[in-house]
Scaffold this active site. Structure first.
Site, PDB file in Angstrom:
ATOM      1  N   MET A 240       1.171 -51.506 -45.381  1.00  0.00           N
ATOM      2  CA  MET A 240       2.187 -52.120 -46.231  1.00  0.00           C
ATOM      3  C   MET A 240       3.314 -52.563 -45.307  1.00  0.00           C
ATOM      4  O   MET A 240       3.218 -52.435 -44.086  1.00  0.00           O
ATOM      5  CB  MET A 240       2.680 -51.147 -47.293  1.00  0.00           C
ATOM      6  CG  MET A 240       3.359 -49.920 -46.723  1.00  0.00           C
ATOM      7  SD  MET A 240       3.850 -48.685 -47.963  1.00  0.00           S
ATOM      8  CE  MET A 240       4.983 -49.617 -48.997  1.00  0.00           C
ATOM      9  N   ALA A 242       7.149 -51.644 -44.651  1.00  0.00           N
ATOM     10  CA  ALA A 242       8.137 -50.642 -45.041  1.00  0.00           C
ATOM     11  C   ALA A 242       8.855 -50.107 -43.817  1.00  0.00           C
ATOM     12  O   ALA A 242       8.327 -50.105 -42.707  1.00  0.00           O
ATOM     13  CB  ALA A 242       7.464 -49.493 -45.795  1.00  0.00           C
ATOM     14  N   TRP A 311       7.519 -46.770 -39.487  1.00  0.00           N
ATOM     15  CA  TRP A 311       7.448 -48.204 -39.772  1.00  0.00           C
ATOM     16  C   TRP A 311       6.047 -48.554 -40.234  1.00  0.00           C
ATOM     17  O   TRP A 311       5.061 -48.157 -39.603  1.00  0.00           O
ATOM     18  CB  TRP A 311       7.786 -49.032 -38.527  1.00  0.00           C
ATOM     19  CG  TRP A 311       9.231 -49.038 -38.172  1.00  0.00           C
ATOM     20  CD1 TRP A 311      10.227 -48.303 -38.717  1.00  0.00           C
ATOM     21  CD2 TRP A 311       9.844 -49.839 -37.149  1.00  0.00           C
ATOM     22  NE1 TRP A 311      11.429 -48.590 -38.116  1.00  0.00           N
ATOM     23  CE2 TRP A 311      11.225 -49.524 -37.154  1.00  0.00           C
ATOM     24  CE3 TRP A 311       9.367 -50.776 -36.240  1.00  0.00           C
ATOM     25  CZ2 TRP A 311      12.126 -50.129 -36.273  1.00  0.00           C
ATOM     26  CZ3 TRP A 311      10.257 -51.374 -35.361  1.00  0.00           C
ATOM     27  CH2 TRP A 311      11.629 -51.061 -35.383  1.00  0.00           C
ATOM     28  N   GLU A 312       5.968 -49.303 -41.312  1.00  0.00           N
ATOM     29  CA  GLU A 312       4.707 -49.889 -41.790  1.00  0.00           C
ATOM     30  C   GLU A 312       4.832 -51.391 -41.593  1.00  0.00           C
ATOM     31  O   GLU A 312       5.696 -52.028 -42.197  1.00  0.00           O
ATOM     32  CB  GLU A 312       4.483 -49.553 -43.261  1.00  0.00           C
ATOM     33  CG  GLU A 312       4.312 -48.070 -43.556  1.00  0.00           C
ATOM     34  CD  GLU A 312       2.859 -47.617 -43.477  1.00  0.00           C
ATOM     35  OE1 GLU A 312       1.977 -48.480 -43.262  1.00  0.00           O
ATOM     36  OE2 GLU A 312       2.607 -46.408 -43.631  1.00  0.00           O
ATOM     37  N   ILE A 313       3.984 -51.976 -40.745  1.00  0.00           N
ATOM     38  CA  ILE A 313       4.254 -53.327 -40.264  1.00  0.00           C
ATOM     39  C   ILE A 313       3.376 -54.413 -40.862  1.00  0.00           C
ATOM     40  O   ILE A 313       3.647 -55.593 -40.659  1.00  0.00           O
ATOM     41  CB  ILE A 313       4.134 -53.372 -38.728  1.00  0.00           C
ATOM     42  CG1 ILE A 313       2.709 -53.050 -38.285  1.00  0.00           C
ATOM     43  CG2 ILE A 313       5.135 -52.416 -38.085  1.00  0.00           C
ATOM     44  CD1 ILE A 313       2.471 -53.265 -36.809  1.00  0.00           C
TER      45      ILE A 313
END
Length: 460
Positions: A240, A242, A311-313
């Site tokens: 995702m 985020a 971190w969701e990149i």
């Protein structure tokens, strides 16, 4: 006999719905499962070789350690290797206590190939003075502080691929595998709230191991973080978009001014690096489920790392449940380049925002700012002496990005921003001047040290 009609309108509706569902199911089955394109992505072995090449070409600012941990009590014994790259843009120092310290972890889950590519791009950027200078100039035009000054007061510990054994399984064809080489999710293997299982717990996805830190990967990271004492821990994932902070096991963020300042940093990053698309705040509140035994919660609660981040990149929300490569990784060259460039650059965005955070050491407690005519920060003198060693990207396919500047001119541009036309002459003069100044500072420091020692002896 009159024709007998069976069913009527309800039967017709049922047939139509059944036809549509069957058609949709057939369409899903016809959608090919995406496979890694290794003309775009690197294999595990290529990544590790590239990392070694970059570090070997830049010994004055980078070094690689191969950390090996094992569990000899298991049957069969299980061992894991992890590369850790230390990067000090201002030159190596023995004491990191006066620098901003970042511990960056990539590739914790095997199927998230894109995160490892971001780590590689970050190392390439840190190894290339022209890229670093371009980044600094971009921020200066935006009215931000001098990025080079922050970089020269920063030390990175970068793990490009935590889960090497899990990555091997993915490359063998198990594209949905996120766990390590013996089936444990290392991001559920940390001690904070370890072993708690939600109602939708799926052991094929998040088996936490037999006990906290049973897995060599988690044990190695714990040892590294305990010794390094980072100001920033960042665990990089995909699935995702985020920017998360603690907690993962609670649907709430911690209380207090430090946590609030961290949230403000993430909200600014969301606007700058994520176009406002990223979820921000507590992972437990925003991701849609509670996660127990995570590295980020442990770093924050037990090791007291003030900025503990996840971190969701990247994520493809339209991907089929079984289409894991597409779900977690871009499948086109265009999207790959966009994601990699954006999230490698996001580290520099974070660096620009860090000095305003109350948990980050203030400038007066760090090395001096690098300015023409000023004193160099600790370690920069060593970089000057090693000026003959240029920063290199390490791989032949990236060598075209190098300029043909002389050593003195390269040093002048990187540290002082000297214009191109004057690099040769002014660069050489600067090197001589800096060496002379450095010698004077060393002599003064030696005399001062002797005087201080004598004074201490007299005061005992």
């Amino acid at each position: 006999m009159p024709e007998t009609r069976h069913g009527g309108p309800l039967l017709q509706i049922y047939v139509i719905v059944l036809f549509l569902l069957t058609g949709a199911s057939a369409e899903d089955e016809q959608q090919p499962i995406a496979q890694p394109d290794f003309a775009i992505y690197h294999t595990k072995e290529q990544i590790l070789e590239e990392v070694d090449n970059i570090a070997k070409a830049n010994p004055h600012i980078m070094k690689v350690e191969n950390v090996e941990y094992g569990d000899e009590s298991s049957d069969p014994p299980y061992r894991a290797n992890m590369k850790v790259v230390t990067v000090e843009p201002g030159g190596h120092t023995r004491d990191h206590s006066r620098k901003i310290r970042l511990l960056l972890n990539y590739g914790e889950h095997g199927r998230e190939l894109i995160t490892v590519e971001v780590a590689l791009r970050l190392l390439q950027t840190l190894a290339d003075p022209s890229a670093e200078l371009e980044m600094a100039e971009r921020w200066r035009e935006a009215g931000m502080p001098d990025l080079r000054a922050t970089l020269h007061n920063t030390v990175f510990k970068i793990i490009p691929m935590e889960n090497e054994r899990g990555r091997e399984i993915v490359e063998e064809g198990a594209l949905c595998e996120r766990k390590n080489g013996r089936g444990v999710d290392t991001n559920r293997n940390w001690e904070v709230h370890w072993g708690f299982k939600e109602s939708d717990y799926d052991p094929s996805e998040e088996f936490p191991g037999e006990k906290p830190f049973s897995e060599p990967e988690a044990a190695a990271l714990l040892a590294l973080a305990t010794q390094f004492k980072p100001h920033v821990w960042m665990n990089v994932h995909s699935g995702m978009e985020a920017l998360f902070m603690p907690y993962d096991h609670l649907a709430a963020i911690p209380k207090g001014a430090t946590a609030q300042a961290t949230l403000e940093v993430l909200e600014k990053m969301n606007n700058i690096s994520c176009g406002g698309r990223c979820a921000t705040g507590s992972g437990g509140k925003s991701v849609g489920y509670l996660a127990h035994g995570t590295a980020t919660d442990y770093m924050y609660d037990r090791l007291k790392v003030p900025l503990s981040l996840t971190w969701e990149i990247y994520g493809d929300n339209d991907a089929h449940f079984n289409d894991c490569f597409r779900m977690f990784n871009p499948t086109t060259r265009e999207k790959f380049d966009e994601v990699v460039a954006n999230w490698a650059n996001a580290i520099f965005v974070l660096l620009e925002l860090l000095p305003a955070h109350p948990a980050i050491p203030t400038a007066r407690n760090l090395g001096r700012k690098v300015e023409a005519g000023g004193l160099l920060p600790r370690g920069a003198l060593e970089a000057v002496k090693e000026a003959k060693v240029e920063r290199r990207l390490g791989s032949a396919m990236h060598m075209s990005m190098h300029s043909n500047m002389t050593d003195s001119a390269r040093l002048g541009e990187h540290l002082f921003g000297i214009p191109q036309a004057r690099k040769g002459l002014i660069g050489g003069v600067c090197v001589v001047a800096i060496l002379s100044l450095g010698l004077a500072v060393m002599l003064k420091g030696y005399v001062t040290k002797k005087r201080t020692r004598r004074r201490r002896l007299q005061s005992v």
